[in-house]
Scaffold this motif. Structure first.
Motif, PDB file in Angstrom:
ATOM      1  N   PRO A 142      -2.466  17.141 -13.390  1.00 16.72           N
ATOM      2  CA  PRO A 142      -2.791  15.931 -12.621  1.00 16.72           C
ATOM      3  C   PRO A 142      -3.404  15.939 -11.211  1.00 16.72           C
ATOM      4  N   ALA A 143      -3.951  15.061 -10.727  1.00 13.64           N
ATOM      5  CA  ALA A 143      -4.589  15.459  -9.489  1.00 13.64           C
ATOM      6  C   ALA A 143      -3.654  15.114  -8.238  1.00 13.64           C
ATOM      7  N   TYR A 144      -2.738  14.287  -8.598  1.00 15.19           N
ATOM      8  CA  TYR A 144      -1.593  13.914  -7.337  1.00 15.19           C
ATOM      9  C   TYR A 144      -0.125  13.949  -8.020  1.00 15.19           C
ATOM     10  N   ALA A 145       0.256  14.187  -6.712  1.00 14.66           N
ATOM     11  CA  ALA A 145       1.905  14.560  -6.969  1.00 14.66           C
ATOM     12  C   ALA A 145       2.800  13.536  -7.381  1.00 14.66           C
ATOM     13  N   THR A 146       3.569  13.393  -8.064  1.00 13.43           N
ATOM     14  CA  THR A 146       4.362  12.256  -8.672  1.00 13.43           C
ATOM     15  C   THR A 146       5.282  12.028  -7.268  1.00 13.43           C
ATOM     16  N   ALA A 147       5.781  12.781  -6.191  1.00 14.79           N
ATOM     17  CA  ALA A 147       6.474  12.262  -5.225  1.00 14.79           C
ATOM     18  C   ALA A 147       5.837  11.526  -4.190  1.00 14.79           C
ATOM     19  N   GLY A 148       4.793  11.513  -4.120  1.00 16.02           N
ATOM     20  CA  GLY A 148       3.922  10.343  -2.745  1.00 16.02           C
ATOM     21  C   GLY A 148       3.099   9.360  -3.425  1.00 16.02           C
ATOM     22  N   PHE A 149       3.235   9.573  -4.795  1.00 11.16           N
ATOM     23  CA  PHE A 149       2.595   8.437  -5.122  1.00 11.16           C
ATOM     24  C   PHE A 149       3.071   7.156  -5.435  1.00 11.16           C
ATOM     25  N   ARG A 150       2.356   6.051  -4.953  1.00 11.47           N
ATOM     26  CA  ARG A 150       3.020   4.792  -4.936  1.00 11.47           C
ATOM     27  C   ARG A 150       1.703   3.600  -5.220  1.00 11.47           C
ATOM     28  N   ILE A 151       2.120   2.510  -5.945  1.00 17.29           N
ATOM     29  CA  ILE A 151       1.165   1.512  -6.007  1.00 17.29           C
ATOM     30  C   ILE A 151       1.422   0.540  -4.838  1.00 17.29           C
ATOM     31  N   GLN A 152       0.450   0.329  -3.942  1.00 18.31           N
ATOM     32  CA  GLN A 152       0.682  -0.511  -2.937  1.00 18.31           C
ATOM     33  C   GLN A 152       0.481  -2.145  -3.192  1.00 18.31           C
ATOM     34  N   ALA A 153      -0.577  -2.625  -4.112  1.00 21.01           N
ATOM     35  CA  ALA A 153      -0.740  -3.806  -4.248  1.00 21.01           C
ATOM     36  C   ALA A 153      -1.494  -3.867  -5.674  1.00 21.01           C
ATOM     37  N   ALA A 154      -1.475  -4.879  -6.408  1.00 18.32           N
ATOM     38  CA  ALA A 154      -2.144  -5.056  -7.499  1.00 18.32           C
ATOM     39  C   ALA A 154      -2.309  -6.247  -8.039  1.00 18.32           C
ATOM     40  N   ILE A 155      -3.522  -6.846  -8.599  1.00 19.71           N
ATOM     41  CA  ILE A 155      -3.910  -8.033  -9.171  1.00 19.71           C
ATOM     42  C   ILE A 155      -4.779  -7.702 -10.561  1.00 19.71           C
ATOM     43  N   ARG A 194      -0.800  -0.757 -14.086  1.00 15.45           N
ATOM     44  CA  ARG A 194       0.022   0.238 -12.922  1.00 15.45           C
ATOM     45  C   ARG A 194       0.489   1.692 -13.969  1.00 15.45           C
ATOM     46  N   ASP A 195       0.936   1.293 -15.410  1.00 18.38           N
ATOM     47  CA  ASP A 195       1.359   2.610 -16.233  1.00 18.38           C
ATOM     48  C   ASP A 195       0.095   3.348 -16.217  1.00 18.38           C
ATOM     49  N   LEU A 196      -1.250   2.673 -16.579  1.00 15.75           N
ATOM     50  CA  LEU A 196      -2.406   3.721 -16.767  1.00 15.75           C
ATOM     51  C   LEU A 196      -2.841   4.167 -15.597  1.00 15.75           C
ATOM     52  N   LEU A 197      -2.732   3.849 -14.282  1.00 13.33           N
ATOM     53  CA  LEU A 197      -2.988   4.578 -13.183  1.00 13.33           C
ATOM     54  C   LEU A 197      -2.069   5.691 -12.919  1.00 13.33           C
ATOM     55  N   ARG A 198      -0.788   5.557 -13.074  1.00 15.30           N
ATOM     56  CA  ARG A 198       0.350   6.256 -12.898  1.00 15.30           C
ATOM     57  C   ARG A 198       0.000   7.609 -13.788  1.00 15.30           C
ATOM     58  N   TRP A 256      -3.746   1.958  -3.833  1.00 17.23           N
ATOM     59  CA  TRP A 256      -2.467   2.911  -4.104  1.00 17.23           C
ATOM     60  C   TRP A 256      -2.619   4.172  -3.173  1.00 17.23           C
ATOM     61  N   ALA A 257      -1.597   5.000  -3.032  1.00 22.02           N
ATOM     62  CA  ALA A 257      -1.604   5.975  -2.207  1.00 22.02           C
ATOM     63  C   ALA A 257      -0.933   7.292  -2.828  1.00 22.02           C
ATOM     64  N   GLY A 258      -1.287   8.306  -2.376  1.00 21.04           N
ATOM     65  CA  GLY A 258      -0.809   9.580  -3.052  1.00 21.04           C
ATOM     66  C   GLY A 258      -1.062  10.735  -2.368  1.00 21.04           C
ATOM     67  N   THR A 259      -0.602  11.836  -2.694  1.00 23.47           N
ATOM     68  CA  THR A 259      -0.729  13.305  -2.241  1.00 23.47           C
ATOM     69  C   THR A 259      -1.521  13.867  -3.100  1.00 23.47           C
ATOM     70  N   ASP A 260      -2.862  14.397  -2.709  1.00 23.38           N
ATOM     71  CA  ASP A 260      -3.348  15.369  -3.803  1.00 23.38           C
ATOM     72  C   ASP A 260      -2.776  16.620  -3.919  1.00 23.38           C
ATOM     73  N   ARG A 261      -3.537  17.434  -4.859  1.00 28.18           N
ATOM     74  CA  ARG A 261      -2.977  18.925  -5.275  1.00 28.18           C
ATOM     75  C   ARG A 261      -2.970  19.784  -3.872  1.00 28.18           C
ATOM     76  N   ILE A 280       2.065  11.487 -15.709  1.00 23.72           N
ATOM     77  CA  ILE A 280       3.296  10.912 -16.253  1.00 23.72           C
ATOM     78  C   ILE A 280       2.976   9.761 -16.993  1.00 23.72           C
ATOM     79  N   GLY A 281       3.213   9.959 -18.564  1.00 27.42           N
ATOM     80  CA  GLY A 281       2.895   8.718 -19.346  1.00 27.42           C
ATOM     81  C   GLY A 281       1.738   8.814 -20.064  1.00 27.42           C
ATOM     82  N   ARG A 282       0.843   9.826 -19.897  1.00 24.57           N
ATOM     83  CA  ARG A 282      -0.226   9.978 -20.620  1.00 24.57           C
ATOM     84  C   ARG A 282      -0.341   9.864 -22.173  1.00 24.57           C
ATOM     85  N   ALA A 283       0.837  10.306 -22.740  1.00 19.46           N
ATOM     86  CA  ALA A 283       0.886  10.234 -24.158  1.00 19.46           C
ATOM     87  C   ALA A 283       0.903   8.799 -24.806  1.00 19.46           C
TER      88      ALA A 283
END
Length: 140
Positions: free
Chosen positions: A74-87, A46-50, A103-108, A56-59
């Motif tokens: 970054p290709a996606y805005a922080t505000a609409g980004f969410r992880i919908q599911a993960a295994i 999750r952290d790596l995808l975000r 996941w879901a997100g809003t691109d640039r 955010i968190g690339r460091a």
């Protein structure tokens, strides 16, 4: 009654559909990792995808994103980004795993899309005992 995978929600369902996506993933791909490994990998995935999508968190991942001075927009805005599911599951043996994320997100450009799929692979140094011994592999 037959065992069937749960129905997936329609695109655009929003947060209300995320549980159904998570349930469908778990039914389709049964757990095969120790619980501690699964938790560690899910957090890292999750952290790596975000970090990849929003910046955010690339460091935390300099080996994957390069030094801080080489920032890539970054290709996606922080505000609409969410992880919908993960295994997290095994991939080719005991020392390799995949974190499968939806996941879901809003691109640039302002386009929102949900149901995006990303697989992130990790390897474990079998000589290390610590849970943090899972290392993300570069995406090819």
């Amino acid at each position: 009654m037959t065992d069937r995978a749960p129905l997936l929600p329609p695109h655009g369902e929003g947060v209300a559909g995320d549980r159904a996506i998570q349930d469908a993933l778990q039914v389709a791909w049964p757990a095969d990792l120790a619980a501690d490994d699964e938790r560690t990998l899910l957090t890292a995935g999750r952290d790596l995808l975000r970090a990849d999508a929003t910046g955010i968190g690339r460091a935390k991942w300099p080996g994957l994103f390069g030094p801080e001075g080489q920032a890539i927009a970054p290709a996606y805005a922080t505000a609409g980004f969410r992880i919908q599911a993960a295994i997290a599951r095994r991939a080719e043996g005991n020392d390799r795993a995949v974190v499968h994320l939806v996941w879901a997100g809003t691109d640039r450009g302002g386009t929102f899309t949900d149901g995006r799929i990303t697989d992130l692979y990790f390897t474990r140094d079998s000589k290390k005992e610590a849970a943090s011994s899972w290392t993300p592999q570069p995406r090819t």
